[in-house]
Scaffold this motif. Sequence first.
Motif, PDB file in Angstrom:
ATOM      1  N   VAL A   1       0.839  -1.205   0.000  1.00 29.21           N
ATOM      2  CA  VAL A   1       0.000   0.000   0.000  1.00 29.21           C
ATOM      3  C   VAL A   1       0.870   1.249   0.000  1.00 29.21           C
ATOM      4  O   VAL A   1       0.603   2.219  -0.728  1.00 29.21           O
ATOM      5  CB  VAL A   1      -0.932  -0.007   1.238  1.00 29.21           C
ATOM      6  CG1 VAL A   1      -1.638   1.337   1.373  1.00 29.21           C
ATOM      7  CG2 VAL A   1      -1.964  -1.123   1.105  1.00 29.21           C
ATOM      8  N   ARG A   2       1.920   1.223   0.811  1.00 31.65           N
ATOM      9  CA  ARG A   2       2.823   2.379   0.898  1.00 31.65           C
ATOM     10  C   ARG A   2       3.493   2.645  -0.436  1.00 31.65           C
ATOM     11  O   ARG A   2       3.593   3.790  -0.883  1.00 31.65           O
ATOM     12  CB  ARG A   2       3.855   2.119   1.984  1.00 31.65           C
ATOM     13  CG  ARG A   2       4.838   3.261   2.206  1.00 31.65           C
ATOM     14  CD  ARG A   2       5.848   2.871   3.266  1.00 31.65           C
ATOM     15  NE  ARG A   2       6.835   3.901   3.484  1.00 31.65           N
ATOM     16  CZ  ARG A   2       7.925   3.743   4.209  1.00 31.65           C
ATOM     17  NH1 ARG A   2       8.144   2.562   4.803  1.00 31.65           N
ATOM     18  NH2 ARG A   2       8.787   4.713   4.359  1.00 31.65           N
ATOM     19  N   LEU A   3       3.968   1.601  -1.081  1.00 30.57           N
ATOM     20  CA  LEU A   3       4.649   1.772  -2.358  1.00 30.57           C
ATOM     21  C   LEU A   3       3.675   2.214  -3.442  1.00 30.57           C
ATOM     22  O   LEU A   3       4.028   3.016  -4.320  1.00 30.57           O
ATOM     23  CB  LEU A   3       5.342   0.460  -2.759  1.00 30.57           C
ATOM     24  CG  LEU A   3       6.503   0.017  -1.869  1.00 30.57           C
ATOM     25  CD1 LEU A   3       7.035  -1.332  -2.317  1.00 30.57           C
ATOM     26  CD2 LEU A   3       7.620   1.046  -1.872  1.00 30.57           C
ATOM     27  N   HIS A   4       2.460   1.686  -3.397  1.00 37.36           N
ATOM     28  CA  HIS A   4       1.455   2.064  -4.395  1.00 37.36           C
ATOM     29  C   HIS A   4       1.086   3.537  -4.262  1.00 37.36           C
ATOM     30  O   HIS A   4       0.838   4.222  -5.263  1.00 37.36           O
ATOM     31  CB  HIS A   4       0.209   1.194  -4.235  1.00 37.36           C
ATOM     32  CG  HIS A   4      -0.845   1.478  -5.270  1.00 37.36           C
ATOM     33  ND1 HIS A   4      -0.715   1.081  -6.584  1.00 37.36           N
ATOM     34  CD2 HIS A   4      -2.034   2.146  -5.174  1.00 37.36           C
ATOM     35  CE1 HIS A   4      -1.787   1.476  -7.260  1.00 37.36           C
ATOM     36  NE2 HIS A   4      -2.594   2.119  -6.432  1.00 37.36           N
TER      37      HIS A   4
ATOM     38  N   LEU B   1       9.584   3.501  -7.354  1.00 30.62           N
ATOM     39  CA  LEU B   1      10.613   3.473  -8.393  1.00 30.62           C
ATOM     40  C   LEU B   1      11.980   3.213  -7.784  1.00 30.62           C
ATOM     41  O   LEU B   1      12.757   2.393  -8.299  1.00 30.62           O
ATOM     42  CB  LEU B   1      10.616   4.796  -9.153  1.00 30.62           C
ATOM     43  CG  LEU B   1      11.697   4.942 -10.237  1.00 30.62           C
ATOM     44  CD1 LEU B   1      11.538   3.872 -11.304  1.00 30.62           C
ATOM     45  CD2 LEU B   1      11.646   6.337 -10.859  1.00 30.62           C
ATOM     46  N   ARG B   2      12.288   3.889  -6.672  1.00 26.89           N
ATOM     47  CA  ARG B   2      13.594   3.692  -6.026  1.00 26.89           C
ATOM     48  C   ARG B   2      13.733   2.268  -5.508  1.00 26.89           C
ATOM     49  O   ARG B   2      14.802   1.658  -5.611  1.00 26.89           O
ATOM     50  CB  ARG B   2      13.771   4.696  -4.884  1.00 26.89           C
ATOM     51  CG  ARG B   2      13.875   6.148  -5.337  1.00 26.89           C
ATOM     52  CD  ARG B   2      14.388   7.041  -4.223  1.00 26.89           C
ATOM     53  NE  ARG B   2      13.499   7.046  -3.066  1.00 26.89           N
ATOM     54  CZ  ARG B   2      12.447   7.846  -2.926  1.00 26.89           C
ATOM     55  NH1 ARG B   2      12.121   8.691  -3.895  1.00 26.89           N
ATOM     56  NH2 ARG B   2      11.711   7.811  -1.827  1.00 26.89           N
ATOM     57  N   VAL B   3      12.661   1.728  -4.923  1.00 23.67           N
ATOM     58  CA  VAL B   3      12.688   0.349  -4.425  1.00 23.67           C
ATOM     59  C   VAL B   3      12.901  -0.623  -5.578  1.00 23.67           C
ATOM     60  O   VAL B   3      13.709  -1.560  -5.481  1.00 23.67           O
ATOM     61  CB  VAL B   3      11.393   0.015  -3.665  1.00 23.67           C
ATOM     62  CG1 VAL B   3      11.281  -1.489  -3.412  1.00 23.67           C
ATOM     63  CG2 VAL B   3      11.337   0.769  -2.343  1.00 23.67           C
TER      64      VAL B   3
ATOM     65  N   ALA C   1      16.220  -4.451  -8.442  1.00 20.49           N
ATOM     66  CA  ALA C   1      16.814  -4.976  -9.675  1.00 20.49           C
ATOM     67  C   ALA C   1      18.329  -5.109  -9.534  1.00 20.49           C
ATOM     68  O   ALA C   1      18.927  -6.104  -9.962  1.00 20.49           O
ATOM     69  CB  ALA C   1      16.470  -4.055 -10.846  1.00 20.49           C
ATOM     70  N   TRP C   2      18.959  -4.121  -8.897  1.00 19.71           N
ATOM     71  CA  TRP C   2      20.411  -4.162  -8.675  1.00 19.71           C
ATOM     72  C   TRP C   2      20.773  -5.360  -7.802  1.00 19.71           C
ATOM     73  O   TRP C   2      21.716  -6.096  -8.096  1.00 19.71           O
ATOM     74  CB  TRP C   2      20.856  -2.864  -8.006  1.00 19.71           C
ATOM     75  CG  TRP C   2      22.329  -2.581  -8.042  1.00 19.71           C
ATOM     76  CD1 TRP C   2      22.985  -1.766  -8.914  1.00 19.71           C
ATOM     77  CD2 TRP C   2      23.326  -3.107  -7.151  1.00 19.71           C
ATOM     78  NE1 TRP C   2      24.332  -1.747  -8.620  1.00 19.71           N
ATOM     79  CE2 TRP C   2      24.575  -2.550  -7.544  1.00 19.71           C
ATOM     80  CE3 TRP C   2      23.302  -3.968  -6.068  1.00 19.71           C
ATOM     81  CZ2 TRP C   2      25.758  -2.852  -6.887  1.00 19.71           C
ATOM     82  CZ3 TRP C   2      24.494  -4.271  -5.412  1.00 19.71           C
ATOM     83  CH2 TRP C   2      25.695  -3.713  -5.814  1.00 19.71           C
TER      84      TRP C   2
ATOM     85  N   LEU D   1      14.695   1.677   3.697  1.00 23.02           N
ATOM     86  CA  LEU D   1      15.987   2.212   3.282  1.00 23.02           C
ATOM     87  C   LEU D   1      15.854   3.323   2.250  1.00 23.02           C
ATOM     88  O   LEU D   1      16.664   4.250   2.208  1.00 23.02           O
ATOM     89  CB  LEU D   1      16.852   1.089   2.706  1.00 23.02           C
ATOM     90  CG  LEU D   1      17.516   0.140   3.700  1.00 23.02           C
ATOM     91  CD1 LEU D   1      18.098  -1.061   2.986  1.00 23.02           C
ATOM     92  CD2 LEU D   1      18.596   0.867   4.489  1.00 23.02           C
ATOM     93  N   GLU D   2      14.841   3.224   1.397  1.00 22.06           N
ATOM     94  CA  GLU D   2      14.690   4.190   0.310  1.00 22.06           C
ATOM     95  C   GLU D   2      13.820   5.381   0.685  1.00 22.06           C
ATOM     96  O   GLU D   2      13.598   6.270  -0.136  1.00 22.06           O
ATOM     97  CB  GLU D   2      14.102   3.489  -0.927  1.00 22.06           C
ATOM     98  CG  GLU D   2      14.969   2.379  -1.496  1.00 22.06           C
ATOM     99  CD  GLU D   2      16.278   2.911  -2.056  1.00 22.06           C
ATOM    100  OE1 GLU D   2      16.328   4.091  -2.448  1.00 22.06           O
ATOM    101  OE2 GLU D   2      17.258   2.146  -2.088  1.00 22.06           O
ATOM    102  N   ALA D   3      13.311   5.430   1.914  1.00 17.03           N
ATOM    103  CA  ALA D   3      12.441   6.531   2.329  1.00 17.03           C
ATOM    104  C   ALA D   3      13.191   7.851   2.294  1.00 17.03           C
ATOM    105  O   ALA D   3      14.335   7.936   2.733  1.00 17.03           O
ATOM    106  CB  ALA D   3      11.891   6.268   3.723  1.00 17.03           C
TER     107      ALA D   3
END
Length: 354
Positions: free
Chosen positions: A198-201, A208-210, A215-216, A235-237
Amino acid sequence: MNPSTMYLHTSEAARKLGVSTKALRLYEERGLITPRRTSAGYRIYDEGIMVRAAEVVALRALGLSLAQVTRVLEGEPRDLEFALVLHEAKLGDEIHHLVCTKDKVNHLRAQLAQGKVPAEGEVARLLKPSTGLSVAFELPWPWGGEWFELRDIQSLNFIVGSLGSGKTRFAQCLAEELPDALFVGLDRFDEGRSASSVRLHADKALQLRVNQALAWLVEEGGTESENLIALLAGLEAEGPTALVIDMVEQGLDRGTQEALIALLRQRARMGARPLFLMTRSSSILDLAAMGPNESIVFCPPNHSPPVQVAPYPGAPGYEAVAMCLASPEVRERTAGMVAWLPEASGLSRATQLR
């Protein structure tokens, strides 16, 4: 073999390249280098292999994953172009810092020409400038209010301690005392996997950062999982000036842990915000791989105040830190367990395995 050619054994090649023997073995496993073998089966590195290995090391230093390194060496320039853009920006920051330092030198010389002695500490700060981030506070229970100071905080910091040492409480207090810091606890899992989704959506930039970090990590040998995505969401916040992560290895296998620390080290070299990683995994904290912009804070099991420990054998506290660390497989097998050792020399000792 040509007798005029110089051949190096693995340890010699690693020392000359400035990497660990473990790194060279990994490059070989991925097909990036192919050292020769002696008749007895030992690996040896000739001039050609060393040139190739040096190129791999340089590309890794620019922040490329192993998969990206492979593509660049095969003639695909896209990944290298992006890495060079970031490196150019970093060089710009370093140039700015050098210009400022030169101005300070000129100022000190002008003072000396007038017969003025620099203020106490001014020369020391010139030669070893402060990182600008420090923290000092009274330690919470179970320490009883002892004063703790951490100055010139590094980019990557590890918090280590045995079960019951108070390291979690210390980490929480550290996050509260550091300006605008965020504590990323294990509730990142307890809140439910749907919470991360939900947070990412709701935050497309964060998503995008996550996705880019994910992918990396997968290219580096990590395994995509809900646990990893929940960690990356923290971590990406954006916003916090520092992050304190509770048991960063929780729910991650060895390959993912090794990929994760490679990513975080690469970001630390690029000047990312400070990270404090609570860990007891030797894959996250490889004592032999620590760099100059990293530090260890150790919480002793007897509730003595936390101390910084230098990452080399013989340093005070080094062996205690090493004994707290275990491989991901051992950590999973012994999570939450306490093993009692038999009485020795009239003293009963407990080794906590978590």
